[in-house]
Design a protein around this motif. Structure first.
Motif, PDB file in Angstrom:
ATOM      1  N   LEU A 219       0.841  -1.206   0.000  1.00  0.00           N
ATOM      2  CA  LEU A 219       0.000   0.000   0.000  1.00  0.00           C
ATOM      3  C   LEU A 219       0.871   1.250   0.000  1.00  0.00           C
ATOM      4  CD1 LEU A 219      -3.093   0.654   0.176  1.00  0.00           C
ATOM      5  CD2 LEU A 219      -2.704   1.071   2.605  1.00  0.00           C
ATOM      6  N   GLN A 220       1.954   1.168   0.780  1.00  0.00           N
ATOM      7  CA  GLN A 220       2.862   2.303   0.906  1.00  0.00           C
ATOM      8  C   GLN A 220       3.508   2.661  -0.439  1.00  0.00           C
ATOM      9  OE1 GLN A 220       5.713   1.740   4.000  1.00  0.00           O
ATOM     10  NE2 GLN A 220       5.578   3.864   4.674  1.00  0.00           N
ATOM     11  N   SER A 221       3.905   1.629  -1.205  1.00  0.00           N
ATOM     12  CA  SER A 221       4.565   1.873  -2.488  1.00  0.00           C
ATOM     13  C   SER A 221       3.586   2.493  -3.492  1.00  0.00           C
ATOM     14  CB  SER A 221       5.166   0.576  -3.031  1.00  0.00           C
ATOM     15  OG  SER A 221       4.131  -0.286  -3.449  1.00  0.00           O
ATOM     16  N   VAL A 222       2.302   2.095  -3.409  1.00  0.00           N
ATOM     17  CA  VAL A 222       1.288   2.705  -4.290  1.00  0.00           C
ATOM     18  C   VAL A 222       1.135   4.182  -3.932  1.00  0.00           C
ATOM     19  CG1 VAL A 222      -1.145   2.722  -4.913  1.00  0.00           C
ATOM     20  CG2 VAL A 222       0.057   0.545  -4.685  1.00  0.00           C
ATOM     21  N   ASP A 223       1.067   4.446  -2.634  1.00  0.00           N
ATOM     22  CA  ASP A 223       0.957   5.827  -2.184  1.00  0.00           C
ATOM     23  C   ASP A 223       2.148   6.656  -2.666  1.00  0.00           C
ATOM     24  OD1 ASP A 223      -1.414   5.542  -0.991  1.00  0.00           O
ATOM     25  OD2 ASP A 223      -0.663   5.386   1.065  1.00  0.00           O
ATOM     26  N   LEU A 224       3.316   6.045  -2.561  1.00  0.00           N
ATOM     27  CA  LEU A 224       4.525   6.727  -3.001  1.00  0.00           C
ATOM     28  C   LEU A 224       4.461   7.006  -4.503  1.00  0.00           C
ATOM     29  CD1 LEU A 224       7.291   7.655  -1.818  1.00  0.00           C
ATOM     30  CD2 LEU A 224       8.247   5.569  -2.791  1.00  0.00           C
ATOM     31  N   GLY A 225       3.939   6.021  -5.259  1.00  0.00           N
ATOM     32  CA  GLY A 225       3.795   6.196  -6.710  1.00  0.00           C
ATOM     33  C   GLY A 225       2.875   7.344  -7.040  1.00  0.00           C
ATOM     34  N   ILE A 226       1.738   7.397  -6.336  1.00  0.00           N
ATOM     35  CA  ILE A 226       0.778   8.499  -6.541  1.00  0.00           C
ATOM     36  C   ILE A 226       1.415   9.831  -6.169  1.00  0.00           C
ATOM     37  CG2 ILE A 226      -1.383   9.502  -5.691  1.00  0.00           C
ATOM     38  CD1 ILE A 226      -2.378   6.564  -5.357  1.00  0.00           C
TER      39      ILE A 226
ATOM     40  N   ALA B 143       3.826  10.775  -8.817  1.00  0.00           N
ATOM     41  CA  ALA B 143       3.101  11.232 -10.007  1.00  0.00           C
ATOM     42  C   ALA B 143       2.563  12.640  -9.775  1.00  0.00           C
ATOM     43  CB  ALA B 143       1.966  10.264 -10.320  1.00  0.00           C
ATOM     44  N   PHE B 144       2.074  12.865  -8.552  1.00  0.00           N
ATOM     45  CA  PHE B 144       1.566  14.188  -8.190  1.00  0.00           C
ATOM     46  C   PHE B 144       2.689  15.225  -8.261  1.00  0.00           C
ATOM     47  CE2 PHE B 144       0.925  17.320  -4.749  1.00  0.00           C
ATOM     48  CZ  PHE B 144      -0.209  17.929  -5.220  1.00  0.00           C
ATOM     49  N   LEU B 145       3.851  14.850  -7.728  1.00  0.00           N
ATOM     50  CA  LEU B 145       5.007  15.741  -7.754  1.00  0.00           C
ATOM     51  C   LEU B 145       5.428  16.051  -9.189  1.00  0.00           C
ATOM     52  CD1 LEU B 145       7.598  14.813  -4.975  1.00  0.00           C
ATOM     53  CD2 LEU B 145       6.266  16.908  -5.256  1.00  0.00           C
ATOM     54  N   ALA B 146       5.441  15.002 -10.031  1.00  0.00           N
ATOM     55  CA  ALA B 146       5.834  15.186 -11.431  1.00  0.00           C
ATOM     56  C   ALA B 146       4.862  16.117 -12.139  1.00  0.00           C
ATOM     57  CB  ALA B 146       5.887  13.834 -12.139  1.00  0.00           C
ATOM     58  N   GLY B 147       3.567  15.908 -11.861  1.00  0.00           N
ATOM     59  CA  GLY B 147       2.545  16.772 -12.454  1.00  0.00           C
ATOM     60  C   GLY B 147       2.712  18.210 -12.001  1.00  0.00           C
ATOM     61  N   LEU B 148       2.970  18.364 -10.705  1.00  0.00           N
ATOM     62  CA  LEU B 148       3.162  19.693 -10.138  1.00  0.00           C
ATOM     63  C   LEU B 148       4.385  20.365 -10.764  1.00  0.00           C
ATOM     64  CD1 LEU B 148       1.597  21.170  -7.791  1.00  0.00           C
ATOM     65  CD2 LEU B 148       3.597  20.676  -6.385  1.00  0.00           C
ATOM     66  N   ALA B 149       5.477  19.596 -10.893  1.00  0.00           N
ATOM     67  CA  ALA B 149       6.701  20.130 -11.493  1.00  0.00           C
ATOM     68  C   ALA B 149       6.459  20.542 -12.940  1.00  0.00           C
ATOM     69  CB  ALA B 149       7.815  19.093 -11.416  1.00  0.00           C
TER      70      ALA B 149
END
Ligand SMILES: [Zn+2]
Length: 78
Positions: free
Chosen positions: A2-9, A12-18
């Motif tokens: 679950l933690q790795s999925v959260d990290l992936g999201i 992805a959120f960080l990449a989108g923000l960047a």
């Protein structure tokens, strides 16, 4: 797991923000470049110290020769 999925999201959120920040910066720089190039497109005005002729040369430059007597004059500063 679950933690790795959260990290992936999160990543992805960080990449989108960047990407958004980069796009915003690019748009801002583009606008600034247009403003700056507008400034650079302004012709330089000269006044001949010899024969008192006023003349204009394209783009920004510090010196230009007089069209009448050929004297090298310094750009007028307003
Ligand atoms: Zn002149």
């Amino acid at each position: 797991m679950l933690q790795s999925v959260d990290l992936g999201i999160f990543l992805a959120f960080l990449a989108g923000l960047a990407a958004l920040v980069l796009l915003g910066l690019q748009a801002w720089y583009d606008r600034r470049d247009v403003i700056l190039s507008d400034h650079r497109r302004i012709n330089s005005a000269f006044s001949c110290v010899r024969c008192n002729v006023l003349y204009v040369r394209p783009r920004r430059r510090e010196e230009a020769a007089c069209p009448r007597c050929g004297w090298n004059n310094v750009r007028l500063k307003f």
